[in-house]
Design an enzyme around this catalytic site. Structure first.
Site, mmCIF file in Angstrom:
data_model
loop_
_atom_site.group_PDB
_atom_site.id
_atom_site.type_symbol
_atom_site.label_atom_id
_atom_site.label_comp_id
_atom_site.label_asym_id
_atom_site.label_seq_id
_atom_site.Cartn_x
_atom_site.Cartn_y
_atom_site.Cartn_z
ATOM 1 N N TYR A 142 0.821 -1.211 0.000
ATOM 2 C CA TYR A 142 0.000 0.000 0.000
ATOM 3 C C TYR A 142 0.856 1.263 0.000
ATOM 4 C CZ TYR A 142 -4.699 -1.889 0.702
ATOM 5 O OH TYR A 142 -5.912 -2.493 0.530
ATOM 6 N N LYS A 192 3.009 -15.866 1.993
ATOM 7 C CA LYS A 192 3.149 -16.556 0.712
ATOM 8 C C LYS A 192 4.643 -16.882 0.603
ATOM 9 C CE LYS A 192 1.588 -18.001 -3.284
ATOM 10 N NZ LYS A 192 0.625 -19.120 -3.442
ATOM 11 N N ASP A 224 -3.243 -18.349 -0.082
ATOM 12 C CA ASP A 224 -4.251 -18.989 -0.935
ATOM 13 C C ASP A 224 -4.965 -20.107 -0.177
ATOM 14 O OD1 ASP A 224 -1.842 -20.350 -0.968
ATOM 15 O OD2 ASP A 224 -1.901 -20.875 -3.093
ATOM 16 N N ASP A 248 -6.262 -7.173 3.869
ATOM 17 C CA ASP A 248 -7.382 -6.493 3.213
ATOM 18 C C ASP A 248 -8.308 -7.524 2.581
ATOM 19 O OD1 ASP A 248 -8.873 -4.320 2.042
ATOM 20 O OD2 ASP A 248 -7.893 -4.790 0.139
ATOM 21 N N ASP A 252 -12.232 -8.991 4.093
ATOM 22 C CA ASP A 252 -13.508 -8.955 3.375
ATOM 23 C C ASP A 252 -14.107 -10.354 3.280
ATOM 24 O OD1 ASP A 252 -13.471 -6.216 2.929
ATOM 25 O OD2 ASP A 252 -13.963 -6.399 0.801
HETATM 26 C C1 IPM Z 1 -10.364 -1.344 3.820
HETATM 27 C C2 IPM Z 1 -10.642 -0.702 2.480
HETATM 28 C C3 IPM Z 1 -9.491 0.257 2.192
HETATM 29 C C4 IPM Z 1 -8.227 -0.566 2.091
HETATM 30 C C5 IPM Z 1 -9.702 1.118 0.937
HETATM 31 C C6 IPM Z 1 -10.961 1.943 1.034
HETATM 32 C C7 IPM Z 1 -8.511 2.000 0.656
HETATM 33 O O1 IPM Z 1 -10.774 -1.661 1.499
HETATM 34 O O2 IPM Z 1 -10.257 -0.613 4.825
HETATM 35 O O3 IPM Z 1 -10.263 -2.557 3.869
HETATM 36 O O4 IPM Z 1 -7.934 -1.111 1.023
HETATM 37 O O5 IPM Z 1 -7.518 -0.645 3.078
HETATM 38 MG MG MG Z 2 -10.740 -3.643 2.222
#
Ligand code: IPM
Ligand code: MG
Length: 364
Positions: A142, A192, A224, A248, A252
């Site tokens: 990032y 990884k 993975d 990240d 999710d």
């Molecule tokens: C998160 C989001 C952020 C990230 C975006 C909005 C930049 O996806 O907080 O997980 O990638 O960190």
């Molecule tokens: Mg995210």
């Protein structure tokens, strides 16, 4: 009576709507337990781009540094979503993470039993899931330089850089071990290492510091494989620690185990002795949800539970945090549902009604 300074960054979309409910609940905690919360609010994200031309102003960062904690809503929306634009709402969140040294991102995923049928997985697989994705938040791909595109011999090229130093890896892994010690004492380290040099250093450091935490069972998973295990045996996970991009993606995926993103809070922390500001920033993980913004129907529970994390982790108010969590449980147990969780036989409660119910439950 103790008093605390809270920075409010409601942001865009449903951010302001849910932050308003989060504040209402914090104030109710204040009256019940005898604390005073003083709020300083500022504009970030798309709203700040419209007003000032930047997603995050220096003044905003300075204001945040003077607070005891930051309560954040969400940023972004279709109006500002050109990924090639020079200014983007996401720069606010990335700038706050970096600028406040918030290297440890705690994303708890706890499944509420009544939602077991709402996930896309089998109820028996997700029932009882209670895990934390701990994500490194200020390093890795990032923030690595160079990050650029260029043209050479008429062809476009691009590079992103995944860079870590030893202390950046060590401090997040130690947070992972410590979190696991306070829970079911299992840490899954994700990497990884069969391909990436950064992952080989990551794994080596994990192995070096593991002896300091003999009571914690340690497991290594390739990223993975981890994505598979997360949906095949989610109940086996306690704390998962991963570098920024892996975290990240995994967070999710993990959020889907809970049945609704509308329930999941998060905390981003940076210990002072690790080069951070000692501040914590608390936000729901659901984002700005522009499709439902302005309708008063957003589920405020993730924001309210982020407030509970703020009380616990930044202000040291454990009883108060538990009271907020118990109030949310009580409201749900009484059958009240925000629109995103309402079944065919429920009468959905809108954003402010949910907030009011939680406040009532808190008052006892
Ligand atoms: C998160 C989001 C952020 C990230 C975006 C909005 C930049 O996806 O907080 O997980 O990638 O960190
Ligand atoms: Mg995210």
């Amino acid at each position: 009576m103790s008093s605390f300074n809270i920075g409010l960054l409601p942001g865009d979309g449903i951010g302001p709507e849910v932050v308003a409910e989060g504040v209402k609940v914090l104030d109710a905690v204040g009256s019940r337990f005898g604390h005073e919360f003083a709020y300083t609010s500022d504009t970030v994200g798309g709203a700040a781009i419209d007003a000032f031309g930047f997603a995050l102003r220096d003044e905003t960062l300075e204001m945040c540094k003077a607070q005891d904690a930051i309560f954040f809503g969400a940023v972004g929306g279709p109006k500002w979503d050109d990924p090639n634009a020079k200014v983007r709402p996401e720069q606010a969140i990335l700038g706050l993470r970096k600028g406040l040294g918030l290297f440890a991102n705690i994303r708890p995923v706890k499944m509420y039993d009544f939602l077991a049928d709402s996930t896309s997985l089998k109820p028996e697989v997700v029932r009882g899931v209670d895990l934390i994705v701990l994500r490194e938040l200020t390093g890795g791909i990032y923030f690595g330089k160079p990050q650029k595109q260029w043209v050479e011999n008429g062809e476009r090229h691009v590079v992103d850089t995944l860079a870590y130093s030893e202390h950046e890896i060590e401090r997040i892994v130690r947070v992972g071990f410590a979190l696991a010690q306070g829970r079911r004492k299992k840490l899954t380290s994700v990497d990884k290492a069969n391909v990436m040099e950064s992952s080989r250093l990551w794994r080596a450091i994990v192995l070096e510091i593991a002896p300091d935490y003999p009571d914690v069972e340690l497991e290594h998973l390739l990223v993975d494989a981890c994505t598979m295990h997360l949906i095949s045996r989610p109940g086996d996970f306690d704390v998962i620690v991963a570098e920024n991009l892996f975290g990240d993606v995994l967070s999710d995926e993990a959020s889907m185990l809970a049945g609704s993103m509308g329930m999941l809070p998060s905390a981003s922390l940076g210990a002072r002795d690790e080069g951070g500001t000692g501040l914590g920033m608390y936000e729901p993980i659901h984002g700005s949800a522009p499709d439902i913004a302005g309708q008063g129907i957003a589920n405020p529970i993730a924001q309210v539970l982020s407030g509970a994390m703020l009380l616990r982790l930044s202000l040291g108010l454990e009883a108060e945090a538990l009271a907020v969590e118990a109030a949310v449980d009580a409201v749900l147990a009484a059958g009240h549902r925000p629109p995103d969780l309402a079944g065919p036989n429920d009468t959905p409660k809108d954003t402010t009604a949910m907030g009011d119910l939680i406040v009532e439950a808190l008052a006892g």
